[in-house]
Design an enzyme around this catalytic site. Structure first.
Site, short mmCIF file in Angstrom:
data_model
loop_
_atom_site.label_atom_id
_atom_site.label_comp_id
_atom_site.label_asym_id
_atom_site.label_seq_id
_atom_site.Cartn_x
_atom_site.Cartn_y
_atom_site.Cartn_z
N LYS A 116 0.82 -1.21 0.00
CA LYS A 116 0.00 0.00 0.00
C LYS A 116 0.85 1.25 0.00
O LYS A 116 0.49 2.26 -0.58
CB LYS A 116 -0.96 0.01 1.19
CG LYS A 116 -2.12 -0.97 1.00
CD LYS A 116 -3.26 -0.68 1.94
CE LYS A 116 -4.41 -1.63 1.68
NZ LYS A 116 -5.44 -1.59 2.71
N LYS A 198 -4.27 -11.09 -7.07
CA LYS A 198 -5.56 -11.30 -6.40
C LYS A 198 -6.58 -10.24 -6.83
O LYS A 198 -6.20 -9.11 -7.16
CB LYS A 198 -5.38 -11.33 -4.88
CG LYS A 198 -5.14 -10.00 -4.27
CD LYS A 198 -5.36 -9.97 -2.76
CE LYS A 198 -5.26 -8.51 -2.38
NZ LYS A 198 -5.26 -8.10 -1.07
N LYS A 201 -10.25 -4.61 -4.54
CA LYS A 201 -11.10 -3.42 -4.69
C LYS A 201 -10.30 -2.21 -5.16
O LYS A 201 -10.81 -1.35 -5.86
CB LYS A 201 -11.71 -3.06 -3.32
CG LYS A 201 -12.96 -3.83 -2.99
CD LYS A 201 -13.47 -3.44 -1.61
CE LYS A 201 -12.64 -4.06 -0.51
NZ LYS A 201 -13.18 -3.94 0.84
P1 TYM Z 1 -10.84 -6.23 3.13
O1 TYM Z 1 -11.91 -5.22 3.27
O2 TYM Z 1 -9.71 -5.94 2.22
O3 TYM Z 1 -11.46 -7.61 2.67
C1 TYM Z 1 -12.55 -8.23 3.35
C2 TYM Z 1 -12.32 -9.74 3.37
O4 TYM Z 1 -12.22 -10.23 2.02
C3 TYM Z 1 -11.03 -11.02 1.90
N1 TYM Z 1 -10.52 -10.88 0.53
C4 TYM Z 1 -10.31 -11.90 -0.31
N2 TYM Z 1 -10.49 -13.22 -0.17
C5 TYM Z 1 -10.19 -14.00 -1.24
N3 TYM Z 1 -9.75 -13.52 -2.43
C6 TYM Z 1 -9.54 -12.20 -2.61
N4 TYM Z 1 -9.13 -11.73 -3.78
C7 TYM Z 1 -9.84 -11.31 -1.52
N5 TYM Z 1 -9.77 -9.97 -1.37
C8 TYM Z 1 -10.19 -9.72 -0.10
C9 TYM Z 1 -10.07 -10.46 2.93
O5 TYM Z 1 -9.09 -11.39 3.27
C10 TYM Z 1 -11.02 -10.13 4.07
O6 TYM Z 1 -11.22 -11.27 4.88
N6 TYM Z 1 -8.23 -5.49 7.30
C11 TYM Z 1 -9.38 -6.13 6.74
C12 TYM Z 1 -10.67 -5.73 7.41
C13 TYM Z 1 -10.68 -5.89 8.88
C14 TYM Z 1 -10.78 -7.11 9.59
C15 TYM Z 1 -10.81 -6.73 10.97
C16 TYM Z 1 -10.86 -8.44 9.20
C17 TYM Z 1 -10.66 -4.86 9.78
N7 TYM Z 1 -10.74 -5.38 11.05
C18 TYM Z 1 -10.90 -7.72 11.98
C19 TYM Z 1 -10.94 -9.40 10.21
C20 TYM Z 1 -10.98 -9.04 11.56
C21 TYM Z 1 -9.48 -5.77 5.28
O7 TYM Z 1 -8.99 -4.79 4.83
O8 TYM Z 1 -10.27 -6.63 4.55
#
Ligand code: TYM
Length: 334
Positions: A116, A198, A201
Site C-alpha cells: 500500500k 488477487k 477493490k
Molecule cells: P478487506 O476489506 O480488504 O477484505 C474483506 C475480506 O475479504 C477477503 N478478501 C479476499 N479473499 C479471497 N480472495 C480475494 N481476492 C480477496 N480480497 C479480499 C479479505 O481477506 C477479508 O477477509 N483489514 C481487513 C478488514 C478488517 C478485519 C478486521 C478483518 C478490519 N478489522 C478484523 C478481520 C478481523 C481488510 O482490509 O479486509
C-alpha cells in the site's frame, strides 16, 4: 443445566467499495455459515478505510450499503451482531493501548503495508502503518475464537495473535488468542483478466478483472466470458501452468461446494468456452437472491436505522467489558 457459552466468530470488511467475489468467497460466505456454530459479530471497518483518502459522502454511503449487504447475504440480525466500527469508540481506545505493545519491527514486515505504501507514495500515513494494530483491537475486544478471512489477511491475524500473547504474558489471561478460519476453496480469488494477481477493490484499472456481488446477471456472465484462460484446452487445476483456469475452478468450487476433482471430471472434454459460461451461471445464481434482498432492505430506512442503533448499543456493551479489564491491568483510571 446451564448451556455452555458458544465460541465467538468475528470479522470485518472495509467499506472502500462494494464486495467483489474475492471478498464474498474468501470471507463473507463463511461468515454466514459460521452462524450455525458460533456467536458471530461482523463489523463494517470504516476506520480502516481512512488510511487511504476517501470522499466523505461516498464513505458514509458505502458504509451503510455494506451494512445492508451483510444482512442481504444472510447474516441474521436475530442471531448475530452487525455494526459499524466508528460507532463503537472502544476500538480506537484499545488500538491506542495496543500500539504501545506492538513493535515497529513487526509492523515493518507487513506485506500489505509495503504494497500500500508503494501504491500511495504521497500518503504513507501513520494509520497505514499501525493498521494491523487497529485490526487486532477489533478482534481482541470481543474475545473472538475464530476470524474468517481470506488469505491476504493471514499475516495481520498472526500479528494480532502475537500482540495478544505478549499482553497475556505481562498481565495474565486477558485476551483470547484467535485462530484464523479459511474456507476450503476461495481464500485467494484472483483477477479474471490478471489471474496472477488477487482480485482487489483498489485495482479499478480494468473493470472486467473484478466481479462484484451486486453486478447484474448480464454483467457477470460477460465478465466470465471474457475471463483470460491459458494455452491448451484441458480443465485442470494447476495454478502455476494454468492460472486462469485454476482460478475459475476455485471460484466454481467455492460457489457450488464441489471438490476440484469432481469439477474437473464434470467438465472433462467440454472446452474453455463452455466452462467459463458454467462458472458465470453458478455465480449469477448465487448472487441473484443477495441482490434482490439488498434492494428490498435498502428501501426500509427505518428498519435499518433501528437495527444499526440497537446492534451498536449491544456491541458497545460487550466491548466495554474487555476494554475495562485492559484499562485496569495497564493502570488507567476507569
Ligand atoms: P478487506 O476489506 O480488504 O477484505 C474483506 C475480506 O475479504 C477477503 N478478501 C479476499 N479473499 C479471497 N480472495 C480475494 N481476492 C480477496 N480480497 C479480499 C479479505 O481477506 C477479508 O477477509 N483489514 C481487513 C478488514 C478488517 C478485519 C478486521 C478483518 C478490519 N478489522 C478484523 C478481520 C478481523 C481488510 O482490509 O479486509
Amino acid at each position: 443445566m446451564e448451556q455452555p457459552a458458544r465460541l465467538v466468530s468475528y470479522s470485518a470488511m472495509q467499506p472502500t467499495g462494494l464486495p467483489h467475489m474475492g471478498n464474498y468467497l474468501g470471507a463473507l460466505q463463511n461468515w454466514v455459515k459460521l452462524q450455525e456454530q458460533y456467536d458471530c459479530i461482523y463489523c463494517v471497518a470504516d476506520l480502516h478505510s481512512l488510511t487511504v483518502r476517501q470522499d466523505a459522502r461516498q464513505l458514509r454511503k458505502r458504509s451503510r450499503e455494506v451494512f445492508i449487504l451483510y444482512l442481504a447475504m444472510g447474516v441474521d440480525p436475530e442471531r448475530s451482531l452487525v455494526y459499524c466500527q466508528s460507532a463503537v469508540p472502544a476500538h480506537a481506545e484499545l488500538a491506542w493501548i495496543l500500539n504501545c505493545y506492538a513493535y515497529m519491527g513487526e509492523l515493518n514486515r507487513m506485506t500489505q503495508f509495503k504494497e500500500k505504501s508503494q501504491k500511495n507514495t504521497d500518503n504513507i500515513n501513520a494509520g497505514l502503518f499501525t493498521y494491523p494494530v487497529l485490526m487486532a483491537a477489533d478482534i481482541l475486544l470481543y474475545g473472538a475464537n475464530i476470524v474468517p478471512i481470506g488469505d491476504d489477511q493471514r499475516q495481520h491475524l498472526e500479528i494480532c495473535r502475537d500482540i495478544a500473547e505478549r499482553f497475556n504474558n505481562l498481565y495474565g489471561e486477558v485476551f483470547v488468542v484467535p485462530e484464523p478460519y479459511f474456507g476450503e476453496a476461495g481464500s485467494r480469488v484472483m483477477g479474471l483478466q490478471e489471474p496472477e494477481k488477487k482480485m482487489s477493490k483498489s485495482d479499478s484499472a480494468n473493470e472486467n478483472n473484478i466481479v462484484y456481488l451486486l453486478d447484474t446477471p448480464d454483467v457477470i456472465i460477460n465478465k466470465f466470458k471474457r475471463a483470460v484462460t491459458d494455452s491448451g484446452s484441458e480443465i485442470k487445476y494447476s495454478p502455476n501452468d494454468k492460472p486462469g483456469i485454476s482460478n475459475l475452478l476455485s471460484i466454481y468450487c467455492a460457489v457450488t461446494g464441489e471438490s476440484i476433482d469432481a469439477t474437473e471430471a464434470m467438465f472433462d472434454g467440454k472446452g474453455y468456452g463452455y466452462f467459463k459460461l458454467a462458472v458465470g451461471e453458478a455465480v449469477v445464481e448465487r448472487a441473484r437472491p443477495i441482490r434482490q434482498k439488498f434492494e428490498e432492505l435498502g428501501k426500509d430506512k427505518a428498519y435499518i436505522d433501528d437495527l444499526m442503533a440497537r446492534h451498536t448499543e449491544r456491541t458497545y456493551a460487550l466491548a466495554k467489558r474487555i476494554l475495562g479489564k485492559v484499562k485496569r491491568k495497564v493502570g488507567l483510571l476507569s
